[in-house]
Design a protein around this motif. Sequence first.
Motif, PDB file in Angstrom:
ATOM      1  N   VAL A   1       0.836  -1.200   0.000  1.00  0.00           N
ATOM      2  CA  VAL A   1       0.000   0.000   0.000  1.00  0.00           C
ATOM      3  C   VAL A   1       0.874   1.254   0.000  1.00  0.00           C
ATOM      4  CG1 VAL A   1      -1.719   1.299   1.315  1.00  0.00           C
ATOM      5  CG2 VAL A   1      -1.869  -1.188   1.186  1.00  0.00           C
ATOM      6  N   ASP A   2       0.462   2.252  -0.751  1.00  0.00           N
ATOM      7  CA  ASP A   2       1.142   3.548  -0.736  1.00  0.00           C
ATOM      8  C   ASP A   2       0.896   4.199   0.624  1.00  0.00           C
ATOM      9  OD1 ASP A   2       2.039   6.140  -1.019  1.00  0.00           O
ATOM     10  OD2 ASP A   2       1.072   6.482  -2.953  1.00  0.00           O
ATOM     11  N   PRO A   3       1.958   4.525   1.387  1.00  0.00           N
ATOM     12  CA  PRO A   3       1.757   5.136   2.715  1.00  0.00           C
ATOM     13  C   PRO A   3       0.854   6.362   2.680  1.00  0.00           C
ATOM     14  CG  PRO A   3       4.064   4.579   2.389  1.00  0.00           C
ATOM     15  CD  PRO A   3       3.383   4.355   1.069  1.00  0.00           C
ATOM     16  N   ALA A   4       0.881   7.094   1.576  1.00  0.00           N
ATOM     17  CA  ALA A   4       0.063   8.307   1.482  1.00  0.00           C
ATOM     18  C   ALA A   4      -1.427   7.990   1.488  1.00  0.00           C
ATOM     19  CB  ALA A   4       0.428   9.080   0.215  1.00  0.00           C
ATOM     20  N   LEU A   5      -1.785   6.740   1.147  1.00  0.00           N
ATOM     21  CA  LEU A   5      -3.194   6.366   1.095  1.00  0.00           C
ATOM     22  C   LEU A   5      -3.720   5.860   2.432  1.00  0.00           C
ATOM     23  CD1 LEU A   5      -3.276   4.498  -2.348  1.00  0.00           C
ATOM     24  CD2 LEU A   5      -3.831   6.896  -1.860  1.00  0.00           C
TER      25      LEU A   5
ATOM     26  N   SER B   1       1.648  10.843   8.409  1.00  0.00           N
ATOM     27  CA  SER B   1       2.573  10.409   7.362  1.00  0.00           C
ATOM     28  C   SER B   1       3.764   9.629   7.911  1.00  0.00           C
ATOM     29  CB  SER B   1       3.061  11.624   6.564  1.00  0.00           C
ATOM     30  OG  SER B   1       3.689  12.572   7.429  1.00  0.00           O
TER      31      SER B   1
ATOM     32  N   ARG C   1       4.514   5.640   7.056  1.00  0.00           N
ATOM     33  CA  ARG C   1       5.766   5.144   6.465  1.00  0.00           C
ATOM     34  C   ARG C   1       6.384   4.057   7.336  1.00  0.00           C
ATOM     35  NH1 ARG C   1       6.512  10.730   5.463  1.00  0.00           N
ATOM     36  NH2 ARG C   1       7.877  10.885   7.299  1.00  0.00           N
TER      37      ARG C   1
ATOM     38  N   VAL D   1       4.419   0.731   6.883  1.00  0.00           N
ATOM     39  CA  VAL D   1       4.706   0.077   5.604  1.00  0.00           C
ATOM     40  C   VAL D   1       6.120  -0.498   5.601  1.00  0.00           C
ATOM     41  CG1 VAL D   1       5.002   0.458   3.127  1.00  0.00           C
ATOM     42  CG2 VAL D   1       3.036   1.443   4.317  1.00  0.00           C
ATOM     43  N   GLU D   2       7.083   0.235   6.154  1.00  0.00           N
ATOM     44  CA  GLU D   2       8.460  -0.269   6.201  1.00  0.00           C
ATOM     45  C   GLU D   2       8.546  -1.522   7.068  1.00  0.00           C
ATOM     46  OE1 GLU D   2      13.001   1.130   7.480  1.00  0.00           O
ATOM     47  OE2 GLU D   2      11.324   2.547   7.612  1.00  0.00           O
TER      48      GLU D   2
ATOM     49  N   GLU E   1       7.087  -4.431   5.191  1.00  0.00           N
ATOM     50  CA  GLU E   1       8.001  -4.918   4.153  1.00  0.00           C
ATOM     51  C   GLU E   1       9.058  -5.846   4.741  1.00  0.00           C
ATOM     52  OE1 GLU E   1       9.538  -1.363   2.460  1.00  0.00           O
ATOM     53  OE2 GLU E   1       7.861  -1.078   1.056  1.00  0.00           O
TER      54      GLU E   1
END
Length: 464
Positions: free
Chosen positions: A402-406, A411, A415, A418-419, A422
């Motif tokens: 997923v795009d972190p911005a979404l 913010s 990030r 998401v990191e 991953e």
Amino acid sequence: MATALVHQNVLVFHDHDQCYQAIQSRDARFDGYFVTAVRTTGIYCRPSCPARTPLRSNVEFFSTGGAAQQHGYRACKRCRPELAPDSPEWNLRSDLVGRAMRLISEGEVDRGGVGPLAARLGYSSRQLQRVVRSELGASPAVLARARRAQAARVLIDQSDLPFTQVAFASGFSSVRQFNDAIQGAFAASPTALRAQAIAPLGGRSSVAQHPEWVCLELRLEIREPFSGAKLLEYLRARAIEGVEEVQDNTYTRLLRLDSGCSWLSLDLSSTPVGLTVELENSRDLPQLMARCRALLGADADPCSGDEYLAKSRALKAMIAANPGLRSPGCLDPHELAIRAVLGQQITVAAAAIAAGRLVAAVGRSGSGSEFERRGSGLSGARVGGTKHQMVTFPTAAEVAGVDPALLPLPSARARCVVELAETLATGQISLHAGADRELVYNQLKALRGIGPWTAGYIVLRALQ
């Protein structure tokens, strides 16, 4: 607790007197720490077995039932040692043997054999087998076979599943292996054992609301005292709407496992704890039961914890009023880690809302379709209420994509989430049951946005 060594291929405890004193007093606190093998009868028992205490010269002590079985002993039909909680030692120890035992409990050997187990632990198969056999008196394969036999015995007693299904649900690769293991462990055939289970410990299998799924009602033995009410309070405060439910004395959710999804409901009103499950694939049952036991802290030693904490003047009265408290584990280590980061520097209620928003953004329904619960039938009665939908928490790979911005998060935290996802999805950080806790702690702290408190919390609950 007594330590042990191997002498002439037989596991012997240093403190034979302490073990014998425990069986003389039938002290249930020692159940799971060791088993008592009686040479004259060829059986092994819990320390609390109500049978007549054997002569000191006729007994030897083993750390596991698997080791006793390897030396020719059979489980006692009276005290049922295979139902006792595991030794809390395996959850406390961070050495090779402790890590191996945790993975064996989760079915690692059943899924891939001893080779993959050793690889996960960073050792060769020969090294692993030598160390485990020298300390426990049995090889990893023998210990895993004993685990499978114990799981099968529970299903034989507590369900009316066909024996073929019991065999595969317990981790056996063939019915012949299943029959041989049951005969070897309990000196009886599966048919004879089921005939003896006139008053089963749990319920019987029922018709699942998804016809192709397997539905079971089982009982989970737990080391007492156990404060189920306090654990429910903890889970209720953190429940994600649509993913988890806490109603009355039950905790309910949908969970993804290796081979599919499972719906589960834990009844914490009494012990043993009631477990109702609907499994998409019955082979996931050992994994599911191991995770439920981890969530409950079923094998923890609450008496030792209470004794230690009660030394504090500030905590003494609280501990006395709430016996059986323990640190809860988790059902999904990746989910726990992601939720821990979501909850940084905000209240518990706000963290649950943030997790719900994440689920709404990237989650999906169980098995890719709506998973409904209705007010009628076994599962509906457990959940209560009218038709509603439950969803699984997204996997680390789904969150990582997923795009972190979404994400509906600040913010910097988006990030970080998401990191972290991953690193979990790619295996850079591994949260399996046998992971090295110190290594994982340092790896987590190295990620931007994760501090010592969050890293410690993840290790505490995910690697319990």
